[in-house]
Design an enzyme around this catalytic site. Structure first.
Site, mmCIF file in Angstrom:
data_model
loop_
_atom_site.group_PDB
_atom_site.id
_atom_site.type_symbol
_atom_site.label_atom_id
_atom_site.label_comp_id
_atom_site.label_asym_id
_atom_site.label_seq_id
_atom_site.Cartn_x
_atom_site.Cartn_y
_atom_site.Cartn_z
ATOM 1 N N ASP A 158 0.813 -1.215 0.000
ATOM 2 C CA ASP A 158 0.000 0.000 0.000
ATOM 3 C C ASP A 158 0.848 1.267 0.000
ATOM 4 O O ASP A 158 0.410 2.319 0.425
ATOM 5 C CB ASP A 158 -0.948 -0.003 1.207
ATOM 6 C CG ASP A 158 -0.183 -0.097 2.521
ATOM 7 O OD1 ASP A 158 1.049 -0.301 2.478
ATOM 8 O OD2 ASP A 158 -0.816 0.052 3.575
ATOM 9 N N HIS A 167 22.322 -0.711 -19.039
ATOM 10 C CA HIS A 167 21.329 -0.235 -18.068
ATOM 11 C C HIS A 167 21.654 -0.717 -16.657
ATOM 12 O O HIS A 167 20.762 -1.106 -15.900
ATOM 13 C CB HIS A 167 19.916 -0.659 -18.485
ATOM 14 C CG HIS A 167 19.437 0.056 -19.705
ATOM 15 N ND1 HIS A 167 18.412 -0.403 -20.491
ATOM 16 C CD2 HIS A 167 19.859 1.200 -20.291
ATOM 17 C CE1 HIS A 167 18.230 0.432 -21.507
ATOM 18 N NE2 HIS A 167 19.094 1.416 -21.404
ATOM 19 N N ASP A 224 26.122 7.763 -15.637
ATOM 20 C CA ASP A 224 25.085 8.342 -16.495
ATOM 21 C C ASP A 224 23.982 8.797 -15.561
ATOM 22 O O ASP A 224 23.232 7.972 -15.034
ATOM 23 C CB ASP A 224 24.590 7.281 -17.493
ATOM 24 C CG ASP A 224 23.576 7.834 -18.489
ATOM 25 O OD1 ASP A 224 23.050 8.946 -18.265
ATOM 26 O OD2 ASP A 224 23.302 7.140 -19.491
ATOM 27 N N ASP A 265 20.699 14.937 -18.996
ATOM 28 C CA ASP A 265 21.132 13.551 -19.237
ATOM 29 C C ASP A 265 22.620 13.595 -19.595
ATOM 30 O O ASP A 265 22.975 13.923 -20.719
ATOM 31 C CB ASP A 265 20.284 12.992 -20.390
ATOM 32 C CG ASP A 265 20.581 11.529 -20.691
ATOM 33 O OD1 ASP A 265 21.380 10.912 -19.967
ATOM 34 O OD2 ASP A 265 20.000 11.010 -21.667
ATOM 35 N N HIS A 303 24.036 0.997 -29.310
ATOM 36 C CA HIS A 303 22.873 1.865 -29.086
ATOM 37 C C HIS A 303 22.914 3.049 -30.041
ATOM 38 O O HIS A 303 23.857 3.207 -30.815
ATOM 39 C CB HIS A 303 22.810 2.322 -27.624
ATOM 40 C CG HIS A 303 24.039 3.061 -27.154
ATOM 41 N ND1 HIS A 303 24.397 4.305 -27.635
ATOM 42 C CD2 HIS A 303 24.985 2.727 -26.239
ATOM 43 C CE1 HIS A 303 25.487 4.704 -27.029
ATOM 44 N NE2 HIS A 303 25.885 3.760 -26.188
ATOM 45 N N HIS A 354 19.140 11.161 -28.593
ATOM 46 C CA HIS A 354 17.679 11.232 -28.616
ATOM 47 C C HIS A 354 17.265 12.654 -28.283
ATOM 48 O O HIS A 354 18.064 13.443 -27.783
ATOM 49 C CB HIS A 354 17.096 10.243 -27.602
ATOM 50 C CG HIS A 354 17.746 10.318 -26.236
ATOM 51 N ND1 HIS A 354 17.371 11.229 -25.288
ATOM 52 C CD2 HIS A 354 18.784 9.631 -25.689
ATOM 53 C CE1 HIS A 354 18.115 11.074 -24.198
ATOM 54 N NE2 HIS A 354 19.007 10.120 -24.421
ATOM 55 N N HIS A 401 13.771 10.576 -22.731
ATOM 56 C CA HIS A 401 13.681 10.201 -24.138
ATOM 57 C C HIS A 401 12.448 10.920 -24.641
ATOM 58 O O HIS A 401 11.326 10.429 -24.531
ATOM 59 C CB HIS A 401 13.578 8.684 -24.309
ATOM 60 C CG HIS A 401 14.820 7.972 -23.856
ATOM 61 N ND1 HIS A 401 14.869 6.642 -23.579
ATOM 62 C CD2 HIS A 401 16.077 8.434 -23.637
ATOM 63 C CE1 HIS A 401 16.095 6.302 -23.206
ATOM 64 N NE2 HIS A 401 16.843 7.388 -23.220
ATOM 65 N N GLU A 420 25.775 10.941 -27.559
ATOM 66 C CA GLU A 420 26.300 10.000 -26.569
ATOM 67 C C GLU A 420 26.864 8.710 -27.163
ATOM 68 O O GLU A 420 26.379 7.623 -26.890
ATOM 69 C CB GLU A 420 25.208 9.647 -25.549
ATOM 70 C CG GLU A 420 23.861 9.229 -26.146
ATOM 71 C CD GLU A 420 22.846 8.819 -25.073
ATOM 72 O OE1 GLU A 420 23.209 7.987 -24.229
ATOM 73 O OE2 GLU A 420 21.724 9.338 -25.081
ATOM 74 N N TYR A 432 31.823 -0.430 -25.750
ATOM 75 C CA TYR A 432 31.682 -1.343 -24.613
ATOM 76 C C TYR A 432 32.283 -2.685 -24.986
ATOM 77 O O TYR A 432 31.851 -3.318 -25.947
ATOM 78 C CB TYR A 432 30.196 -1.511 -24.257
ATOM 79 C CG TYR A 432 29.473 -0.186 -24.218
ATOM 80 C CD1 TYR A 432 29.451 0.592 -23.065
ATOM 81 C CD2 TYR A 432 28.860 0.317 -25.370
ATOM 82 C CE1 TYR A 432 28.816 1.828 -23.045
ATOM 83 C CE2 TYR A 432 28.223 1.548 -25.361
ATOM 84 C CZ TYR A 432 28.205 2.298 -24.201
ATOM 85 O OH TYR A 432 27.592 3.526 -24.189
ATOM 86 N N ARG A 488 31.333 5.781 -22.256
ATOM 87 C CA ARG A 488 30.324 6.591 -22.950
ATOM 88 C C ARG A 488 30.530 8.024 -22.513
ATOM 89 O O ARG A 488 30.883 8.289 -21.360
ATOM 90 C CB ARG A 488 28.899 6.121 -22.617
ATOM 91 C CG ARG A 488 27.819 7.012 -23.252
ATOM 92 C CD ARG A 488 26.399 6.420 -23.232
ATOM 93 N NE ARG A 488 25.832 6.231 -21.917
ATOM 94 C CZ ARG A 488 25.737 5.075 -21.292
ATOM 95 N NH1 ARG A 488 26.186 3.966 -21.859
ATOM 96 N NH2 ARG A 488 25.210 4.998 -20.075
ATOM 97 N N GLU A 496 28.408 11.692 -22.843
ATOM 98 C CA GLU A 496 27.091 12.195 -23.266
ATOM 99 C C GLU A 496 26.895 13.634 -22.832
ATOM 100 O O GLU A 496 27.074 13.979 -21.669
ATOM 101 C CB GLU A 496 25.991 11.317 -22.643
ATOM 102 C CG GLU A 496 24.585 11.847 -22.867
ATOM 103 C CD GLU A 496 23.495 10.891 -22.379
ATOM 104 O OE1 GLU A 496 23.747 10.145 -21.408
ATOM 105 O OE2 GLU A 496 22.407 10.900 -22.976
HETATM 106 N N1 GLY Z 1 20.252 7.741 -19.501
HETATM 107 C C1 GLY Z 1 19.423 7.424 -20.576
HETATM 108 C C2 GLY Z 1 20.081 7.699 -21.850
HETATM 109 O O1 GLY Z 1 21.232 8.060 -21.878
HETATM 110 O O2 GLY Z 1 19.484 7.633 -22.871
HETATM 111 MN MN MN Z 2 20.723 9.803 -23.188
HETATM 112 MN MN MN Z 3 22.218 9.091 -20.343
#
Ligand code: GLY
Ligand code: MN
Ligand code: MN
Length: 431
Positions: free
Chosen positions: A32, A236, A253, A264, A343, A347, A354, A377, A381, A399, A401
């Site tokens: 709950d 992720h 990230d 981001d 990837h 975005h 996103h 980004e 890897y 990465r 970004e």
């Molecule tokens: N942290 C989500 C992305 O980089 O798209």
């Molecule tokens: Mn991103």
């Molecule tokens: Mn990100």
């Protein structure tokens, strides 16, 4: 009414139609207890209203163009769950021309949409209760044709208008996004200054999210990723519970949500403040691709062109470093780079991390326009069990970004307050 977004939406709607935008449902964490409520992005964008169980009805042709259905004031419930705007607050503070208790939505719905040409409503957008009320009402109205009652002919996704609006940020929105970016940038800088061998990833996560909250951000804009060593190769990774080891890289990230807008940012840096030669090989490759793509990002360039450029640069680098063998063009055609770069390049960014907006128009990749904010980004890897590559690269994940606002004559990087040149990172960490 004093919200430019709402006025613009009303202008762009088919004038004989009606739009319904519903709040997000509350989400149970377990038993709950609930997650903190986060408003549906479209409703937030249009109205700024942040309470659950609320519905906006927008009808350009009617005398009252903007109606809000909200939770009624309730002293007993407000003791437990906090203040409500109520009917009066919806009118006084949110510019509704009329407001009703949300419990009256089903009974009023028929009158509101009777004889509207279309109904703008985003079916299946996470609120099945409202979906159901609307579907049932339309079915009921169909049976009343002989009495002059007619349901809308079509249900149209308001996103066709709304998401195109959200894609192009106003000056006010850009200011909020800059603030979200600054907060996240400060957090990343503090993480660089603080991280050292022997700490746990979650200590860095806690530091970052402390800075977010301390600065007035509502929350992280998404689950923070704090991955050291091989964890940096898990896209992720959010468990964030491993120890930072001497000699490892740390990939963070993390972005803040400030007054509804996301940032981001990803940075990757050595836990012990100095990159190894092998780490630099990978890092420099990713950085050069990232810088190049940012330089390219300007009005008229398509998202796919940017992506293609990142693939070209990274694949060439993979060949140079011995991660891939063969002819670069052929490796690209056969998508061999996907073993290490799996990837997208980036975005749209806005109220959603996103963010909404069409990426393709009639099959053609969207060209950038002033006012869009995108992330850039690229990453590489290399899992620890990769075969037939130089051993020194095993388990490295990088990465980088940034958040990039497209301007008339190029772009502005919103997140450039966090260093990414390796020497700058090392100097900052050594202090
Ligand atoms: N942290 C989500 C992305 O980089 O798209
Ligand atoms: Mn991103
Ligand atoms: Mn990100």
């Amino acid at each position: 009414m004093h919200r430019p977004q709402l006025e613009e939406f009303i202008k762009r709607m088919d004038q004989d139609s009606v739009a319904i935008i519903a709040s997000a449902p509350e989400a149970t964490r377990s038993n709950d207890t609930q997650y903190r409520f986060r408003q549906n992005s479209d409703l937030y964008y249009l109205t700024g209203f942040e309470e659950p169980e609320s519905i906006a009805v927008i009808a350009p042709k009617q005398e009252k163009k903007f109606t809000l259905f909200v939770r009624s004031r309730d002293p007993e419930k407000e003791i437990w769950d906090g203040r409500r705007a109520g009917i009066e607050g919806a009118v006084r503070d949110f510019g509704a021309e009329e407001a009703f208790p949300v419990s009256e939505f089903s009974e009023k719905l028929g009158d509101l949409i009777n004889n509207a040409r279309n109904l703008y409503y985003r079916v299946g957008d996470g609120n099945p209760r409202v979906d159901n009320i609307i579907i049932k009402e339309i079915a009921r109205m169909r049976s009343l044709g002989r009495k002059g009652i007619a349901p809308p002919q079509a249900i149209v996704d308001p996103g066709t208008i709304l998401h195109e609006m959200r894609l192009i940020k106003s000056d006010d929105e850009i200011a909020l996004m800059q603030r979200a970016a600054d907060i996240a940038a400060e957090a990343h800088v503090e993480a660089m200054k603080t991280a050292r061998p022997g700490m746990k990833e979650y200590e860095i996560e806690a530091l970052i999210e402390y800075i977010f909250r301390r600065s007035g951000a509502a929350a992280p804009a998404y689950s923070s990723i704090v991955g050291s060593g091989v964890n940096a190769t898990i896209l992720h990774y959010i468990n964030n519970d491993a120890e930072l080891k001497d000699g490892d890289l740390l990939l963070i990230d993390a972005g803040a949500e400030y007054r509804g807008y996301a940032s981001d940012i990803t940075r990757t840096f050595p836990v012990n403040a100095s990159f190894t030669r092998a780490q630099r090989d990978i890092y420099d490759l990713v950085l050069s691709a990232q810088l190049d793509c940012i330089r390219m990002a300007r009005p008229g360039v398509s998202m796919d062109e940017l992506k293609a450029h990142s693939i070209e640069m990274l694949t060439e680098g993979m060949v140079r470093l011995g991660l891939l063998q063969g002819d670069t063009a052929k490796l690209i055609e056969e998508e061999k780079y996907k073993q290490f770069y799996m990837h997208g390049l980036g975005h749209f960014l806005g109220i959603d991390v996103h963010d909404v907006g069409r990426y393709y128009n009639e099959g053609e990749s969207r060209r950038l326009e002033p006012g869009m904010v995108i992330t850039v980004e690229p990453g590489v890897y290399i899992t620890a069990d990769t075969k037939e590559i130089p051993e020194k690269y095993l388990g490295i994940g990088v990465r980088i970004e940034d958040d990039v606002l497209i301007t008339e004559d190029g772009n502005r990087v919103l997140t450039n307050k966090v260093p990414k040149e390796p020497e700058e990172i090392e100097q900052l960490m050594a202090r």
